[in-house]
Design a protein around this motif. Structure first.
Motif, mmCIF file in Angstrom:
data_model
loop_
_atom_site.group_PDB
_atom_site.id
_atom_site.type_symbol
_atom_site.label_atom_id
_atom_site.label_comp_id
_atom_site.label_asym_id
_atom_site.label_seq_id
_atom_site.Cartn_x
_atom_site.Cartn_y
_atom_site.Cartn_z
ATOM 1 N N MET A 157 0.993 -1.213 -0.062
ATOM 2 C CA MET A 157 -0.062 -0.125 -0.146
ATOM 3 C C MET A 157 0.860 1.275 -0.013
ATOM 4 O O MET A 157 1.940 1.365 0.700
ATOM 5 C CB MET A 157 -0.710 -0.077 1.135
ATOM 6 N N GLY A 158 0.332 2.394 -0.737
ATOM 7 C CA GLY A 158 1.194 3.439 -0.714
ATOM 8 C C GLY A 158 0.264 4.698 -0.798
ATOM 9 O O GLY A 158 -1.051 4.806 -0.987
ATOM 10 N N ALA A 167 -3.148 3.939 -2.352
ATOM 11 C CA ALA A 167 -2.891 3.247 -3.716
ATOM 12 C C ALA A 167 -2.660 1.791 -3.223
ATOM 13 O O ALA A 167 -1.826 1.767 -2.154
ATOM 14 C CB ALA A 167 -2.206 3.753 -4.839
ATOM 15 N N ALA A 168 -3.128 0.802 -4.032
ATOM 16 C CA ALA A 168 -2.663 -0.748 -3.839
ATOM 17 C C ALA A 168 -1.899 -1.271 -4.946
ATOM 18 O O ALA A 168 -2.292 -1.194 -6.290
ATOM 19 C CB ALA A 168 -3.851 -1.357 -3.503
ATOM 20 N N ASP A 169 -1.042 -1.984 -4.590
ATOM 21 C CA ASP A 169 -0.062 -2.606 -5.620
ATOM 22 C C ASP A 169 -0.168 -4.401 -5.308
ATOM 23 O O ASP A 169 0.438 -4.689 -4.367
ATOM 24 C CB ASP A 169 1.077 -2.069 -5.493
ATOM 25 N N PRO A 170 -1.143 -4.866 -6.218
ATOM 26 C CA PRO A 170 -1.048 -6.360 -5.899
ATOM 27 C C PRO A 170 0.402 -7.113 -5.883
ATOM 28 O O PRO A 170 0.541 -8.063 -5.309
ATOM 29 C CB PRO A 170 -1.886 -6.881 -6.852
ATOM 30 N N SER A 171 1.128 -6.440 -6.909
ATOM 31 C CA SER A 171 2.355 -7.292 -7.005
ATOM 32 C C SER A 171 3.359 -7.063 -5.937
ATOM 33 O O SER A 171 4.054 -8.185 -5.437
ATOM 34 C CB SER A 171 3.206 -6.864 -8.272
ATOM 35 N N GLY A 172 3.353 -6.148 -5.250
ATOM 36 C CA GLY A 172 4.371 -5.865 -4.188
ATOM 37 C C GLY A 172 5.615 -5.856 -4.469
ATOM 38 O O GLY A 172 6.526 -5.860 -3.447
ATOM 39 N N SER A 173 5.981 -5.669 -5.517
ATOM 40 C CA SER A 173 7.298 -5.478 -6.097
ATOM 41 C C SER A 173 8.032 -4.292 -6.056
ATOM 42 O O SER A 173 9.219 -3.966 -5.618
ATOM 43 C CB SER A 173 7.496 -6.210 -7.563
ATOM 44 N N TRP A 190 -6.613 3.017 -6.924
ATOM 45 C CA TRP A 190 -6.697 4.286 -6.258
ATOM 46 C C TRP A 190 -7.696 4.850 -5.597
ATOM 47 O O TRP A 190 -8.803 4.228 -6.029
ATOM 48 C CB TRP A 190 -6.139 5.259 -7.319
ATOM 49 N N GLY A 191 -7.578 5.703 -4.460
ATOM 50 C CA GLY A 191 -8.781 6.146 -4.004
ATOM 51 C C GLY A 191 -8.911 7.479 -4.692
ATOM 52 O O GLY A 191 -8.476 7.938 -5.573
ATOM 53 N N GLN A 192 -10.116 8.284 -4.138
ATOM 54 C CA GLN A 192 -10.615 9.512 -4.702
ATOM 55 C C GLN A 192 -9.690 10.629 -4.147
ATOM 56 O O GLN A 192 -9.529 11.582 -4.715
ATOM 57 C CB GLN A 192 -11.804 9.714 -4.474
#
Length: 124
Positions: free
Chosen positions: A34-35, A97-103, A114-116
């Motif tokens: 998560m970022g 923001a969310a990154d499923p790969s996590g890389s 992404w959120g609003q």
């Protein structure tokens, strides 16, 4: 599919603090890196902070290191950004923001969801 909703933004004086929250829907939140990003007036979106799926590893932009802290609570599907010693230059819309790969974590294109956004305004 993951839906992200930010909250906690507002108006604060320089030197003050705010805590942003990002609530995520879905059963796989705990697997995502998560970022937080931000976009100030007339500026491009920039990386602020990120946290690994476990919460053990955290990453920060140099401009916020030592002032901001990212954390997550996987039981609550929520990621936080504690912002202390705020400066007028921190004024921006803050996005989760969310990154499923996590890389990777530093570029906006690393993230799939992404959120609003939530507005943070720091007055001098």
């Amino acid at each position: 599919q993951v839906q992200l909703v930010e909250s906690g933004g507002g108006l604060v004086q320089a030197g003050g603090s705010l805590r942003l929250s990002c609530a995520a829907s879905g059963h796989t939140f705990s697997r995502y890196l998560m970022g937080w990003f931000r976009q100030g007036p007339g500026k491009e979106r920039e990386f602020v902070a990120a946290v690994s799926w476990s919460g053990v590893n955290t990453y920060y932009a140099d401009s916020v290191k030592g002032r901001f802290t990212i954390s997550r609570d996987n039981a609550k599907n929520t990621v936080y950004l504690q912002m202390n010693s705020l400066k007028p230059e921190d004024t921006a819309v803050y996005y989760c923001a969310a990154d499923p790969s996590g890389s990777y974590y530093r570029e906006s294109y690393d993230y799939d969801y992404w959120g609003q956004g939530t507005q943070v305004t720091v007055s001098s």
